[in-house]
Design an enzyme around this catalytic site. Structure first.
Site, PDB file in Angstrom:
ATOM      1  N   CYS A 159      44.410  -8.927   0.749  1.00 34.97           N
ATOM      2  CA  CYS A 159      43.908  -9.539  -0.473  1.00 34.97           C
ATOM      3  C   CYS A 159      43.362 -10.896  -0.038  1.00 34.97           C
ATOM      4  CB  CYS A 159      45.001  -9.621  -1.546  1.00 34.97           C
ATOM      5  SG  CYS A 159      46.579 -10.322  -1.011  1.00 34.97           S
ATOM      6  N   ALA A 160      43.309 -11.878  -0.910  1.00 41.53           N
ATOM      7  CA  ALA A 160      42.759 -13.175  -0.510  1.00 41.53           C
ATOM      8  C   ALA A 160      43.694 -13.893   0.469  1.00 41.53           C
ATOM      9  CB  ALA A 160      42.493 -14.042  -1.736  1.00 41.53           C
TER      10      ALA A 160
END
EC number: 3.1.3.16
Length: 188
Positions: free
Chosen positions: A104-105
């Site tokens: 994810c980020a």
């Protein structure tokens, strides 16, 4: 706690927070920056990248498959809709001798939650054991409270019991495994 059957022995496993964190012989977690690093992907023989974000754009490399799971890191996001399909896909890649990178980020909340769901489904680990194992491999994991609620529900679906529960705290509802930590941070 039992380690996933395909995990490396503890002495070979190095916790990682900046690069790719190896969870099992075929599953890794990272942030968006590491997921776009060609050297990291190739040196770890990654064949599938699953991007669990709306904000990170992947650089596409030859010989790597990509999948997008467009979920925001919000307690209201329905990540649970992806628990079974993503766990099944990770398992399918492993059965073909491939390796999956889940990112994810930041590699903290969304990818970690999907990793926990996979470990419960395919390694028959309780949610508590899956969290303990994953945190030992990637110490910065911390799914948001909404994802915890969804994981707790999923654990009950799979096993008919829960090893983690949501409890009230000065910062709102939290999983009981964070209770001691929150009490140390916020004296009552």
């Amino acid at each position: 706690m039992t380690a996933p059957s395909c995990a490396f022995p503890v002495q070979f496993r190095q916790p990682s927070v900046s690069g790719l964190s190896q969870i099992t012989k075929s599953l890794y977690i990272s942030n968006g920056v590491a997921a776009n690093n060609k050297l990291m992907l190739s040196s770890n023989q990654i064949t599938m990248v699953i991007n669990v974000s709306v904000e990170v754009v992947n650089t596409l490399y030859e010989d790597i498959q990509y999948m997008q799971v467009p979920v925001a890191d919000s307690p209201n996001s329905r990540l649970c809709d992806f628990f079974d399909p993503i766990a099944d896909h990770i398992h399918s890649v492993e059965m073909k001798q491939g390796r999956t990178l889940l990112h994810c980020a930041a590699g903290v909340s969304r990818s970690a939650a999907l990793c926990l769901a996979y470990l419960m489904k395919y390694h028959a680990m309780s949610l508590l054991d899956a969290h303990t194992w994953t945190k030992s491999c990637r110490p910065i994991i911390r799914p948001n409270s909404g994802f915890w609620e969804q994981l707790i529900h999923y654990e009950f679906q799979l096993f008919g019991k829960n090893t983690v529960h949501m409890v009230s705290s000065p910062v709102g509802m939290i999983p009981d495994i964070y209770e001691k930590e929150v009490r140390l941070m916020i004296p009552l």
